[in-house]
Design a protein around this motif. Sequence first.
Motif, PDB file in Angstrom:
ATOM      1  N   CYS A  37      90.082  18.351 -26.497  1.00 23.52           N
ATOM      2  CA  CYS A  37      91.370  18.935 -26.560  1.00 23.52           C
ATOM      3  C   CYS A  37      91.961  18.826 -25.077  1.00 23.52           C
ATOM      4  O   CYS A  37      91.334  18.808 -24.011  1.00 23.52           O
ATOM      5  CB  CYS A  37      91.353  19.920 -27.273  1.00 23.52           C
ATOM      6  SG  CYS A  37      90.541  21.385 -26.542  1.00 23.52           S
ATOM      7  N   SER A  38      93.293  19.110 -25.047  1.00 22.93           N
ATOM      8  CA  SER A  38      93.970  19.250 -23.811  1.00 22.93           C
ATOM      9  C   SER A  38      95.181  19.547 -23.973  1.00 22.93           C
ATOM     10  O   SER A  38      95.817  19.832 -25.210  1.00 22.93           O
ATOM     11  CB  SER A  38      94.309  17.735 -23.324  1.00 22.93           C
ATOM     12  OG  SER A  38      94.700  16.935 -23.946  1.00 22.93           O
ATOM     13  N   GLU A  80      81.388  23.026 -15.941  1.00 25.86           N
ATOM     14  CA  GLU A  80      80.188  22.453 -16.901  1.00 25.86           C
ATOM     15  C   GLU A  80      79.716  23.716 -17.515  1.00 25.86           C
ATOM     16  O   GLU A  80      79.301  24.714 -17.166  1.00 25.86           O
ATOM     17  CB  GLU A  80      79.174  21.862 -16.110  1.00 25.86           C
ATOM     18  CG  GLU A  80      78.206  21.016 -17.129  1.00 25.86           C
ATOM     19  CD  GLU A  80      77.131  20.048 -16.214  1.00 25.86           C
ATOM     20  OE1 GLU A  80      76.600  19.627 -17.122  1.00 25.86           O
ATOM     21  OE2 GLU A  80      77.284  20.354 -15.199  1.00 25.86           O
ATOM     22  N   PHE A  81      79.428  23.463 -18.950  1.00 34.41           N
ATOM     23  CA  PHE A  81      78.753  24.484 -19.782  1.00 34.41           C
ATOM     24  C   PHE A  81      78.324  23.577 -20.960  1.00 34.41           C
ATOM     25  O   PHE A  81      78.479  22.527 -21.502  1.00 34.41           O
ATOM     26  CB  PHE A  81      79.879  25.546 -20.314  1.00 34.41           C
ATOM     27  CG  PHE A  81      80.776  24.996 -21.213  1.00 34.41           C
ATOM     28  CD1 PHE A  81      80.660  25.335 -22.656  1.00 34.41           C
ATOM     29  CD2 PHE A  81      81.965  24.346 -21.025  1.00 34.41           C
ATOM     30  CE1 PHE A  81      81.459  25.091 -23.700  1.00 34.41           C
ATOM     31  CE2 PHE A  81      82.802  23.710 -22.151  1.00 34.41           C
ATOM     32  CZ  PHE A  81      82.399  24.214 -23.385  1.00 34.41           C
ATOM     33  N   GLU A  82      77.197  24.457 -21.554  1.00 27.39           N
ATOM     34  CA  GLU A  82      76.461  23.943 -22.809  1.00 27.39           C
ATOM     35  C   GLU A  82      77.260  24.722 -23.843  1.00 27.39           C
ATOM     36  O   GLU A  82      76.803  26.006 -23.913  1.00 27.39           O
ATOM     37  CB  GLU A  82      74.938  24.061 -22.726  1.00 27.39           C
ATOM     38  CG  GLU A  82      74.570  23.044 -21.857  1.00 27.39           C
ATOM     39  CD  GLU A  82      72.969  22.859 -21.832  1.00 27.39           C
ATOM     40  OE1 GLU A  82      72.394  23.357 -22.692  1.00 27.39           O
ATOM     41  OE2 GLU A  82      72.154  22.888 -20.722  1.00 27.39           O
ATOM     42  N   ALA A  83      77.649  24.073 -25.088  1.00 30.61           N
ATOM     43  CA  ALA A  83      78.064  25.105 -26.166  1.00 30.61           C
ATOM     44  C   ALA A  83      77.037  25.304 -27.066  1.00 30.61           C
ATOM     45  O   ALA A  83      76.023  24.304 -27.357  1.00 30.61           O
ATOM     46  CB  ALA A  83      79.400  24.299 -26.913  1.00 30.61           C
ATOM     47  N   PRO A  88      83.088  27.479 -37.061  1.00 32.44           N
ATOM     48  CA  PRO A  88      82.566  26.614 -38.310  1.00 32.44           C
ATOM     49  C   PRO A  88      83.641  25.276 -38.229  1.00 32.44           C
ATOM     50  O   PRO A  88      83.129  24.286 -38.438  1.00 32.44           O
ATOM     51  CB  PRO A  88      82.616  27.366 -39.562  1.00 32.44           C
ATOM     52  CG  PRO A  88      82.705  28.881 -39.145  1.00 32.44           C
ATOM     53  CD  PRO A  88      83.108  28.760 -37.570  1.00 32.44           C
ATOM     54  N   GLU A  89      84.824  25.574 -38.026  1.00 32.05           N
ATOM     55  CA  GLU A  89      85.796  24.565 -38.107  1.00 32.05           C
ATOM     56  C   GLU A  89      85.364  23.515 -36.839  1.00 32.05           C
ATOM     57  O   GLU A  89      85.495  22.176 -37.038  1.00 32.05           O
ATOM     58  CB  GLU A  89      87.340  24.872 -37.667  1.00 32.05           C
ATOM     59  CG  GLU A  89      87.766  26.087 -38.587  1.00 32.05           C
ATOM     60  CD  GLU A  89      87.501  27.372 -37.992  1.00 32.05           C
ATOM     61  OE1 GLU A  89      88.054  27.855 -36.747  1.00 32.05           O
ATOM     62  OE2 GLU A  89      86.508  27.790 -38.419  1.00 32.05           O
ATOM     63  N   LEU A  90      85.125  23.874 -35.857  1.00 35.00           N
ATOM     64  CA  LEU A  90      84.507  23.035 -34.522  1.00 35.00           C
ATOM     65  C   LEU A  90      83.283  22.109 -35.031  1.00 35.00           C
ATOM     66  O   LEU A  90      83.242  20.903 -34.760  1.00 35.00           O
ATOM     67  CB  LEU A  90      84.500  23.761 -33.389  1.00 35.00           C
ATOM     68  CG  LEU A  90      85.752  24.161 -32.584  1.00 35.00           C
ATOM     69  CD1 LEU A  90      85.462  24.778 -31.379  1.00 35.00           C
ATOM     70  CD2 LEU A  90      86.702  23.013 -32.558  1.00 35.00           C
TER      71      LEU A  90
END
Length: 99
Positions: A37-38, A80-83, A88-90
Amino acid sequence: MYIVMLTYVAPREEIDYLLPDHIEWLTRHYDAGHFLCSGKQPTQTGRVIITRPMPRAKLEAMLATDPLDVARMVRHEVVEFEATRTAPELARVNEALAS
């Protein structure tokens, strides 16, 4: 994953001139599956991009081809990150994109 904060360092008129090229650049990376996304910042001082996981060097090379970066009109800050948790939608969107 990365959050890329683009901060404008040129007058808005100059930024507006290159925005069509920047949007074309974004489209290429969406089509390649790099970006999730942007959008623009509400303060009109820059933009934000959220990317898929990839090697940092690959992201840096991609950012260097952004027409706004080539013209030295933006500064990039990369986080930088780790999700580890998503809405739930994502999760459903990510599953659909992976298949």
